[in-house]
Write a protein that holds these residues in place. Sequence first.
Motif, PDB file in Angstrom:
ATOM      1  N   GLN A   1       9.788 -12.657 -48.460  1.00  0.00           N
ATOM      2  CA  GLN A   1       8.435 -12.818 -48.998  1.00  0.00           C
ATOM      3  C   GLN A   1       7.593 -13.570 -48.002  1.00  0.00           C
ATOM      4  O   GLN A   1       8.059 -14.497 -47.332  1.00  0.00           O
ATOM      5  N   ASP A   2       6.341 -13.122 -47.910  1.00  0.00           N
ATOM      6  CA  ASP A   2       5.380 -13.647 -46.950  1.00  0.00           C
ATOM      7  C   ASP A   2       4.295 -14.374 -47.734  1.00  0.00           C
ATOM      8  O   ASP A   2       4.071 -14.062 -48.905  1.00  0.00           O
ATOM      9  N   PHE A   3       3.625 -15.322 -47.122  1.00  0.00           N
ATOM     10  CA  PHE A   3       2.516 -16.062 -47.758  1.00  0.00           C
ATOM     11  C   PHE A   3       1.265 -15.805 -46.941  1.00  0.00           C
ATOM     12  O   PHE A   3       1.078 -16.392 -45.891  1.00  0.00           O
ATOM     13  N   LYS A   4       0.410 -14.889 -47.440  1.00  0.00           N
ATOM     14  CA  LYS A   4      -0.699 -14.412 -46.607  1.00  0.00           C
ATOM     15  C   LYS A   4      -1.923 -15.308 -46.647  1.00  0.00           C
ATOM     16  O   LYS A   4      -2.684 -15.375 -45.683  1.00  0.00           O
ATOM     17  N   ARG A   5      -2.131 -15.984 -47.787  1.00  0.00           N
ATOM     18  CA  ARG A   5      -3.352 -16.807 -47.878  1.00  0.00           C
ATOM     19  C   ARG A   5      -3.178 -18.105 -47.114  1.00  0.00           C
ATOM     20  O   ARG A   5      -2.080 -18.636 -47.032  1.00  0.00           O
TER      21      ARG A   5
ATOM     22  N   THR B   1      -4.620 -14.451 -44.000  1.00  0.00           N
ATOM     23  CA  THR B   1      -4.312 -14.769 -42.600  1.00  0.00           C
ATOM     24  C   THR B   1      -3.324 -13.734 -42.112  1.00  0.00           C
ATOM     25  O   THR B   1      -2.939 -12.833 -42.862  1.00  0.00           O
ATOM     26  N   GLY B   2      -2.835 -13.903 -40.894  1.00  0.00           N
ATOM     27  CA  GLY B   2      -1.721 -13.074 -40.430  1.00  0.00           C
ATOM     28  C   GLY B   2      -0.437 -13.387 -41.172  1.00  0.00           C
ATOM     29  O   GLY B   2       0.507 -12.602 -41.163  1.00  0.00           O
ATOM     30  N   GLY B   3      -0.347 -14.535 -41.835  1.00  0.00           N
ATOM     31  CA  GLY B   3       0.868 -14.946 -42.563  1.00  0.00           C
ATOM     32  C   GLY B   3       1.196 -16.387 -42.235  1.00  0.00           C
ATOM     33  O   GLY B   3       1.274 -16.749 -41.075  1.00  0.00           O
TER      34      GLY B   3
ATOM     35  N   LEU C   1       9.814   0.667 -40.271  1.00  0.00           N
ATOM     36  CA  LEU C   1       8.844   0.961 -41.318  1.00  0.00           C
ATOM     37  C   LEU C   1       8.834  -0.273 -42.213  1.00  0.00           C
ATOM     38  O   LEU C   1       9.813  -0.577 -42.900  1.00  0.00           O
ATOM     39  N   TYR C   2       7.723  -1.009 -42.132  1.00  0.00           N
ATOM     40  CA  TYR C   2       7.566  -2.248 -42.903  1.00  0.00           C
ATOM     41  C   TYR C   2       6.940  -1.836 -44.223  1.00  0.00           C
ATOM     42  O   TYR C   2       5.808  -1.342 -44.248  1.00  0.00           O
ATOM     43  N   VAL C   3       7.712  -1.972 -45.302  1.00  0.00           N
ATOM     44  CA  VAL C   3       7.211  -1.589 -46.615  1.00  0.00           C
ATOM     45  C   VAL C   3       6.756  -2.861 -47.329  1.00  0.00           C
ATOM     46  O   VAL C   3       7.568  -3.735 -47.639  1.00  0.00           O
TER      47      VAL C   3
ATOM     48  N   PHE D   1       1.939   0.068 -45.659  1.00  0.00           N
ATOM     49  CA  PHE D   1       2.958   0.301 -44.643  1.00  0.00           C
ATOM     50  C   PHE D   1       2.487  -0.352 -43.355  1.00  0.00           C
ATOM     51  O   PHE D   1       1.294  -0.288 -43.020  1.00  0.00           O
ATOM     52  N   ASN D   2       3.438  -0.924 -42.621  1.00  0.00           N
ATOM     53  CA  ASN D   2       3.182  -1.277 -41.237  1.00  0.00           C
ATOM     54  C   ASN D   2       4.247  -0.591 -40.403  1.00  0.00           C
ATOM     55  O   ASN D   2       5.290  -0.181 -40.931  1.00  0.00           O
ATOM     56  N   ALA D   3       3.997  -0.493 -39.114  1.00  0.00           N
ATOM     57  CA  ALA D   3       4.851   0.314 -38.242  1.00  0.00           C
ATOM     58  C   ALA D   3       5.658  -0.561 -37.290  1.00  0.00           C
ATOM     59  O   ALA D   3       5.998  -0.137 -36.194  1.00  0.00           O
ATOM     60  N   ARG D   4       5.972  -1.774 -37.733  1.00  0.00           N
ATOM     61  CA  ARG D   4       6.547  -2.798 -36.853  1.00  0.00           C
ATOM     62  C   ARG D   4       7.169  -3.879 -37.716  1.00  0.00           C
ATOM     63  O   ARG D   4       6.988  -3.897 -38.924  1.00  0.00           O
ATOM     64  N   PHE D   5       7.873  -4.798 -37.059  1.00  0.00           N
ATOM     65  CA  PHE D   5       8.360  -5.979 -37.772  1.00  0.00           C
ATOM     66  C   PHE D   5       7.167  -6.817 -38.228  1.00  0.00           C
ATOM     67  O   PHE D   5       6.169  -6.945 -37.512  1.00  0.00           O
ATOM     68  N   GLY D   6       7.293  -7.450 -39.396  1.00  0.00           N
ATOM     69  CA  GLY D   6       6.231  -8.330 -39.887  1.00  0.00           C
ATOM     70  C   GLY D   6       6.392  -9.733 -39.335  1.00  0.00           C
ATOM     71  O   GLY D   6       7.495 -10.182 -39.040  1.00  0.00           O
ATOM     72  N   ASP D   7       5.283 -10.397 -39.225  1.00  0.00           N
ATOM     73  CA  ASP D   7       5.246 -11.760 -38.720  1.00  0.00           C
ATOM     74  C   ASP D   7       4.554 -12.587 -39.807  1.00  0.00           C
ATOM     75  O   ASP D   7       3.432 -12.253 -40.172  1.00  0.00           O
ATOM     76  N   PRO D   8       5.175 -13.589 -40.401  1.00  0.00           N
ATOM     77  CA  PRO D   8       6.372 -14.344 -40.006  1.00  0.00           C
ATOM     78  C   PRO D   8       7.698 -13.961 -40.684  1.00  0.00           C
ATOM     79  O   PRO D   8       8.685 -14.669 -40.459  1.00  0.00           O
ATOM     80  N   GLU D   9       7.765 -12.882 -41.484  1.00  0.00           N
ATOM     81  CA  GLU D   9       9.026 -12.582 -42.177  1.00  0.00           C
ATOM     82  C   GLU D   9      10.178 -12.376 -41.190  1.00  0.00           C
ATOM     83  O   GLU D   9      11.326 -12.754 -41.463  1.00  0.00           O
ATOM     84  N   THR D  10       9.867 -11.732 -40.046  1.00  0.00           N
ATOM     85  CA  THR D  10      10.915 -11.449 -39.053  1.00  0.00           C
ATOM     86  C   THR D  10      11.639 -12.715 -38.620  1.00  0.00           C
ATOM     87  O   THR D  10      12.847 -12.703 -38.385  1.00  0.00           O
TER      88      THR D  10
HETATM   89  N1  GLY Z   1       3.421 -10.589 -42.505  1.00  0.00           N
HETATM   90  C1  GLY Z   1       2.334  -9.710 -42.509  1.00  0.00           C
HETATM   91  C2  GLY Z   1       2.283  -8.792 -41.386  1.00  0.00           C
HETATM   92  O1  GLY Z   1       3.043  -8.886 -40.437  1.00  0.00           O
HETATM   93  O2  GLY Z   1       1.430  -7.924 -41.404  1.00  0.00           O
END
Ligand code: GLY
Length: 429
Positions: free
Chosen positions: A210-214, A224-226, A267-269, A283-292
Amino acid sequence: MKILVIGTGAREHAIVHSLDRENVSGTASHELHAAPGNPGIAGVATLHEVDPLDGVAVAALAERLGAELVVVGPEAPLVAGVADAVRAAGIPVFGPSGEAARLEGSKSFAKEVMAAAGVPTAMAHVCTDVSELEAALDAFGAPYVVKDDGLAAGKGVVVTDDRAAALAHGAACLSHDNGRVVVEEYLDGPEVSLFCVCDGTTVVPLVPAQDFKRVGNDDEGPNTGGMGAYTPLGWAPSGLVDEVLSRVAQPTVDEMARRGTPFSGVLYVGLALTSRGTRVVEFNARFGDPETQSVLARLATPLSEVLLAAARGVLADLEPLRWRPEASVTVVVASEGYPASARSGDPITGIEDAESLPGVHVLHAGTGLSETGELVSAGGRVLSVVALGTDLADARRRAYEGVARIELKGSHHRTDIALKAERGEVTVP
Ligand code: GLY
Ligand code: AMP
């Protein structure tokens, strides 16, 4: 193996850190390169200057280095076709083609693929002028969800009860070149990020995070970006990963293959677990930041084996992934003013102190070196403090002890990353 990682963020530092751990543990001996990288990555990889959006230049660098694997981290180079250029040079590359990366690069394209593949997602209208925009806002009602159609680094989305604010954001999106804006049904329920490693055919899910976007505690303030992440999600339904694999990721990968634009890479769901069931938010096409940062901290299988199998199209032969039993919490330290602006050039100290805590490592994002070689801030999200602990409470305590040891004038961070999960307060409606 000689591996070149493209990007400059904490996500890329996390990837390089995981690859370096294989060296440290003696399971592999990789020669690590990164471009453009950052001062943290420079501790474990050789940095090279290259325009990350220039596929020809990236491919030339990879050839010159004799790279046996190139990993493209961020979305902008992927959407620009950098992976295509590297693949055309005959080098295995982890990351989708420019065509396949449109799953992230265009929200309306992603909706079209989801519809064709029968993937559950929010109802949406794609609008090209203000009257369509107003009609869509009124059709769905509040809370309004308004998304820029193109790439916007996590900041193109406004979710608000204020119709005027929704209309203003939508109108601003429309005023870009080829402006298109997507208005969506609001999805209630907690969000989950599930990274699915793909090779065009086979899908291997990682563990959900889980990511925290706000920007602020209790999800207050702008996107934010996370600002932080954690895994595992003790509160998530036990069948979630299988459900997402069979109803979302595999149908999407099959649909992309059917269209002649196979999807390989991550595939980032992004999901919402709503009162009406699991829905794809994005969808994103890459690893997520900061979840990765948290997900890779728990991966026990050597990361290089996973990335290479995906790049070579042989994921079906990969042994089931192994995971460490610990929990992982990542807290992002951001510079003063982020996300509206970002103060830079302030000295950063205390990283070694933080890393002397058991289970803690610190990853760089917006850092740079001053003329005198001092580590300074150079962006909005400056550092990710990553901790492993026996459970979320332990990982949280360690991560925040690490954050407390870092000094950066004016910096801020959320203090509630993984807090509700630790307290058992996350519920699925
Ligand atoms: N964690 C959100 C993103 O990478 O888009
Ligand atoms: P996106 O760029 O599509 O990931 O959206 C960024 C964030 O906006 C998501 O992580 C959600 O928190 C929020 N969001 C996006 N779409 C919706 C929706 N349909 N309903 C509620 N929140 C949403």
